[in-house]
Design an enzyme around this catalytic site. Sequence first.
Site, PDB file in Angstrom:
ATOM      1  N   CYS A 246       0.825  -1.203   0.000  1.00  0.00           N
ATOM      2  CA  CYS A 246       0.000   0.000   0.000  1.00  0.00           C
ATOM      3  C   CYS A 246       0.858   1.251   0.000  1.00  0.00           C
ATOM      4  O   CYS A 246       1.740   1.419   0.861  1.00  0.00           O
ATOM      5  CB  CYS A 246      -0.923  -0.018   1.215  1.00  0.00           C
ATOM      6  SG  CYS A 246      -1.894   1.496   1.400  1.00  0.00           S
TER       7      CYS A 246
ATOM      8  N   CYS B 101       0.582   3.317   3.196  1.00  0.00           N
ATOM      9  CA  CYS B 101       1.308   2.682   4.310  1.00  0.00           C
ATOM     10  C   CYS B 101       2.794   2.971   4.213  1.00  0.00           C
ATOM     11  O   CYS B 101       3.463   3.229   5.225  1.00  0.00           O
ATOM     12  CB  CYS B 101       1.062   1.175   4.302  1.00  0.00           C
ATOM     13  SG  CYS B 101      -0.671   0.696   4.463  1.00  0.00           S
TER      14      CYS B 101
END
Length: 808
Positions: A73, A76
Amino acid sequence: MARRCSRATSQQSPVRRPTAAAILMCFCLLPSAAQAGLYTASDQITLLTRDNVESVLVNSTAAAVVEFYASWCGHCISFSPVYKSLARDISEWRPAVSLAAVDCAAEENRKICVDYKIRGFPSIKFFRAFSKEDSYGTNYLGFPRDISGLRHAIIDSLETHGEPWPPSCPPLEPISPAEVDVFFGTNPVQYLALIFEESRSYVGREVILDLLQFENITVRRVLSSEVSLVTKLGVTEFPSCYLYYPDGQFSRLQVSREARSFYTYALMRLPGVLRSGKAGLISSVVITNSSAEPWRSFNRTRVYMADLESTLHYALRVELAAHSLIKGEALTSLKNYIAVLAKYFPGRSVVMNLLKSLNSWLQNQTADHISYEAFREMLDNTAQVPDAALPEGERWVGCQGSQPHFRRYPCGVWTLFHVLTVQADSAGASNPHEVLSVMRSYVKNFFGCRDCADHFETMAREGLRTVSSPPSAMLWLWSAHNRVNSRIAGALSEDPHFPKIQWPPPEMCSSCHAASSDGEHRWNTNRVLSFLSSHFSSSRILNDYLEDESQVLEKQRQKHEQQLKLVLQRKAREASNSVTLPPSSSSSPSSPLEEDEEEKEEEEPDDGVAYEEDEVGEEAAAVREMEEKSAKPKPKVEGGADHQQRHKKPSFVGLRMREPQEDIVDLDSFVNKHFGAKVLQFASSSLVKQRTLQRKVEQEPRPVFGLSLELDAGVGMVGLQPIDQDLHAGFGGQTKRLQKRELAGRYFEEGPGPGPGGRWISVLSVGFSKLDVSLCVVLYFLSTACLLGMYLFFRNRLKRRRIKLALP
């Protein structure tokens, strides 16, 4: 779902391409990121797995903040640096609250994320202490993406924690005047730190959690609305910190700025304030350790050359010694390490001469490996390069610890490389990675603490790409050093006298620290860079506690003389062990040919002969004495003198002969040192060149030795016999009496020479004992009797057959 990477797509067409590119980048990063995750153990973040998730989140005595993320991600990945910084920022809060993370993209962790109902990434949840198995935690919806915001969110969660309260978490509510009055009656501490602040301020609670691991001090907050305490102490600024003592006295804590980090630094350094579980310091001026070294007073704001030379000694003489053979990448690392030292180390002239000599030798090594022994010889200057030496031994000053296992070499390594980066910047180095890459390679290949080496390699892999100039190299090393200090703060390796704090502290460089408008601490990197350039410059390095260069050279000279003496003694021992002197003569009067036969041969010791280890000097003296004796002409011995010398013991250097009554069988090769009969010399079939210990110019004509037919008794080894110069002369003269050795190892003399009939018997019995001859005779008669019996048996049987054939 709002924070999921896949939901980042917008319905507006103008932004479709950038968003699609971002999504593509997320998936391109999937293979490598999924394998390693976004965090490591060096980030002070607990990595959750199926094995430890229950111990961290269920019925734990500490609260926990957990990030659920997917390594593919993009959001992230962008948030991971903030989360790492948060972990370092609140590392002192760990007994009350810990930070954890779990990679939901990893197949083995997917069940964890499903069980805790994670549907978007990244997600952060707060788990109270003593949570039950069915607890899913408190989700931080729309959590802030900065360190201070996350820190405040954690404090809010702790304040609303409820019962049961985390045992390690101190009270966060404001203190009342009544509690202050009776505080020391129930709390045996030295200081009560009161932080006066506004109700919306988090400074007091942050400092309370920063100091929760320290003893002899308690920190509490006082709101500005507490008029009685504010009036009693005369507080006019908020925030401000006051110290309250057991005797009822108050004093204001002097700091450069009224901010959290300044309070924390100052309170940690108060006398008597120690980390929990650490032993108190010795109160005397002199601190002794197991090596009986006295405590050396020093200035904490200066660098000492003694620490740098001690670091070089330990690295090159102790740490490298663990590698008997240095090859490949390690050899390249060593060459670069010595090259950087020779180039930038601001050492004394004798040390610099040694480093340059060592560097020149290493660069000339074309083989793919070197032995440490060869490296050590160059390090010890066995080549006698003038005015070149590296002092031996450790003499720690600025890096000494309150106990022998604290600080010392790790502190010296950091100091050394800080000095090298500053010297490289002062010298105008063109390659900003020169020193850092050498440090990285050395730590990877040679540093003894392997976990430390792995952590440093992780930091270097992540951050060295940002280094673009020598000043940025200095700042990167400083930042990495502080990251390590934060990671190992509170560990067993921390010296209570030198707690691991963010360096430099405000008392050393107040201008290096700054505070934002909201009171958040930040570093003034320009001032930090100026401080590093000044603190580690060669002009500020102190030479206190160093040996004088002349003393260092004299010690090296004495060491070389001692080593040379040992080498000579060893060679003398080897020479004496390889020399075997002939036994004392007990034969007939010596002839000129016998006098020339003074050869020293190697002889293996008998199993029954005991050796004694004499001093080398005594052995060498014995060798010289025997050589002098052998050089003197032998006096002629009158008839019958052989009977007087027959029982003399043979003399061997370093050999302890057994008593004559012990019957020891000689199982080793026997070399006959005396003349045999001329008939034996005539029977020799080949010649062996005589060995000598003399030089060519000193050699005199010697008799040539031939291989005789004489066999050593019991072994059968061919002995060496000298060929007489009148080999082709007649054999009519009486043969010299032979000296033979019995099985007991003693010499005996034969009787008068054999007559004409017994001369050939004497020839046949040469090299055999009487027992051997007797056995041969017995076997001869037995074989004769056997043959005679067989002859008679077959003869009688033949006669019987003839009689049967003759019958009608």
